[in-house]
Design a protein around this motif. Structure first.
Motif, short mmCIF file in Angstrom:
data_model
loop_
_atom_site.label_atom_id
_atom_site.label_comp_id
_atom_site.label_asym_id
_atom_site.label_seq_id
_atom_site.Cartn_x
_atom_site.Cartn_y
_atom_site.Cartn_z
N LEU A 225 0.80 -1.33 -0.27
CA LEU A 225 -0.14 0.18 0.03
C LEU A 225 0.98 1.51 0.22
O LEU A 225 0.66 2.18 -0.44
N LEU A 226 1.78 1.37 0.97
CA LEU A 226 2.87 2.60 0.78
C LEU A 226 4.00 2.57 -0.27
O LEU A 226 4.69 3.74 -0.77
N GLY A 227 3.59 1.56 -2.11
CA GLY A 227 4.72 1.85 -2.67
C GLY A 227 5.98 1.51 -2.42
O GLY A 227 6.65 1.89 -3.20
N MET A 228 6.19 0.24 -1.10
CA MET A 228 7.29 -0.29 -1.28
C MET A 228 7.56 -1.16 -2.15
O MET A 228 6.42 -1.36 -2.29
N ASP A 229 8.56 -2.01 -1.73
CA ASP A 229 8.95 -3.37 -2.34
C ASP A 229 8.10 -4.34 -1.73
O ASP A 229 8.96 -5.56 -0.82
N GLY A 230 6.97 -4.60 -2.19
CA GLY A 230 6.12 -5.89 -1.57
C GLY A 230 6.38 -6.58 -1.89
O GLY A 230 6.21 -7.71 -0.99
N ALA A 231 5.97 -7.39 -3.00
CA ALA A 231 6.57 -8.32 -2.90
C ALA A 231 8.44 -9.07 -3.00
O ALA A 231 8.44 -10.18 -1.64
N GLY A 232 9.57 -8.77 -2.37
CA GLY A 232 10.11 -8.51 -1.72
C GLY A 232 10.37 -8.62 -0.35
O GLY A 232 11.13 -8.97 0.26
N ALA A 233 9.19 -7.58 0.39
CA ALA A 233 8.87 -8.10 1.84
C ALA A 233 8.39 -9.87 2.07
O ALA A 233 9.18 -10.80 3.11
N TRP A 234 7.61 -10.00 0.84
CA TRP A 234 7.36 -11.33 1.21
C TRP A 234 8.11 -12.27 1.15
O TRP A 234 8.25 -13.17 1.57
N ARG A 235 8.75 -12.32 0.20
CA ARG A 235 10.28 -13.77 -0.31
C ARG A 235 11.68 -12.90 0.72
O ARG A 235 11.62 -14.12 1.43
N ILE A 236 11.16 -11.82 1.17
CA ILE A 236 12.61 -11.91 2.57
C ILE A 236 11.99 -13.06 3.83
O ILE A 236 12.25 -13.63 4.86
N TYR A 237 10.50 -12.73 4.31
CA TYR A 237 9.75 -12.98 4.67
C TYR A 237 9.83 -14.71 5.28
O TYR A 237 10.12 -15.03 6.39
N ARG A 238 9.13 -15.27 3.52
CA ARG A 238 9.37 -16.93 3.71
C ARG A 238 10.88 -17.28 3.95
O ARG A 238 11.34 -18.80 4.96
#
Length: 321
Positions: A225-238
């Protein structure tokens, strides 16, 4: 319904006022109670490991049960005076048990000192919100420490308290805050607290298990929602969510690292001793001072999403059950 309205009021007050230094915080009372009981436990048990282990469990029960029961009794007493008195008291307590604005303000002080080029004062400012040694931190180290504590406390200081407040009102909120304060004061693995603090550390892990994972998922949504790297956030989280001695701490740290496209964690000094830690995130770009501000924005968005989700679920249950 009163509990939900009190949570809404408390959430709004926290965003508006934060934690003024002149206002006595109930966590200080919990902390004083823990310190007093710890002295008693050590006086009785001396250095006997088995006794310290049992004493740690008794200490935990006395603190947590005391926090819950006292707040429950005071709230019931306020109800006897007038429903409005109970609502006002619970709203005030909900406000005090949340730490969204204060977390952003304290990390903002670190950012301000770094922006002024004052590294010694930035180290001092970050020492107020982290548990590690800060005297030898570089500018990058100060930024990483601030970002990490904002990420971790998005769960511990905002989402988790809100989760328990909406479920059970201020008494359950105090229950959680006592659990969390116990861990922050005695839940260490060093020689001093290895036995006395073991119960506090394990039960903090237990009661933060669900909130930490909800926080991580909401933070991922916030990154999109903030235009940050959401896909990267999901990838690194996993990939990195388990790279911490605690089963919960890396949940939101991993998301934040991925969203900001930086590498967090790594070795750190605590009480004069170097502790080896794995890195979290990828070194896609250099860490910079503005990352503290970005972490603060992610904190606010995650808090807002948590409030909407938890409040929506509570409202639905009130109407349909």
């Amino acid at each position: 319904m009163r509990t939900l309205l009190a949570c809404m009021t408390g959430f709004a007050l926290d965003l508006l006022w934060g934690d003024p230094r002149w206002l006595y915080h109930p966590v200080r009372i919990i902390g004083a109670w823990i310190s007093l009981l710890e002295k008693g436990c050590r006086a009785v048990c001396k250095d006997k490991k088995g006794q310290l282990l049992v004493a740690g469990g008794v200490l935990w029960l006395l603190v947590v049960a005391g926090a819950f029961l006292l707040s429950w009794l005071l709230l019931r007493a306020a109800e006897q005076v007038h429903p409005a008195a109970a609502f006002a008291l619970e709203s005030f307590w909900c406000y005090q048990l949340l730490a969204c604005k204060s977390l952003r303000e304290e990390s903002g002080k670190v950012y301000q000192k770094l922006a002024e080029g004052n590294l010694p004062e930035a180290r001092k400012a970050v020492s107020m919100i982290v548990g590690r040694d800060t005297e030898r931190l570089t500018e990058e180290g100060v930024v990483k420490a601030a970002v990490e504590t904002v990420a971790e406390n998005t769960s511990d200081g905002v989402v988790a308290p809100l989760f328990y407040l909406i479920i059970g009102g201020a008494p359950l909120g105090f229950f959680y805050k006592a659990v969390n304060t116990m861990d922050s004061m005695i839940g260490y693995k060093d020689e001093k607290y290895r036995y006395l603090g073991r119960c506090a550390a394990k039960l903090d892990d237990f009661f933060n298990y669900i909130p930490a994972r909800l926080s991580a998922l909401l933070m991922i949504a916030g990154a999109f929602l903030l235009g940050m790297d959401g896909a990267g956030a999901w990838r690194i989280y996993r990939r990195d969510r388990k790279k911490h001695a605690s089963p919960n701490a890396a949940q939101t740290e991993a998301v934040c690292a991925g969203a900001l496209r930086i590498r967090l964690a790594g070795d750190a000094w605590y009480f004069g001793k170097l502790y080896k830690k794995e890195y979290i995130g990828d070194d896609i770009r250099p860490v910079e001072t503005r990352d503290i501000v970005r972490a603060g924005r992610l904190l606010y968005m995650t808090a807002a999403l948590a409030f909407v989700l938890f409040g929506g679920v509570k409202l639905s249950l009130l109407f349909y059950l």
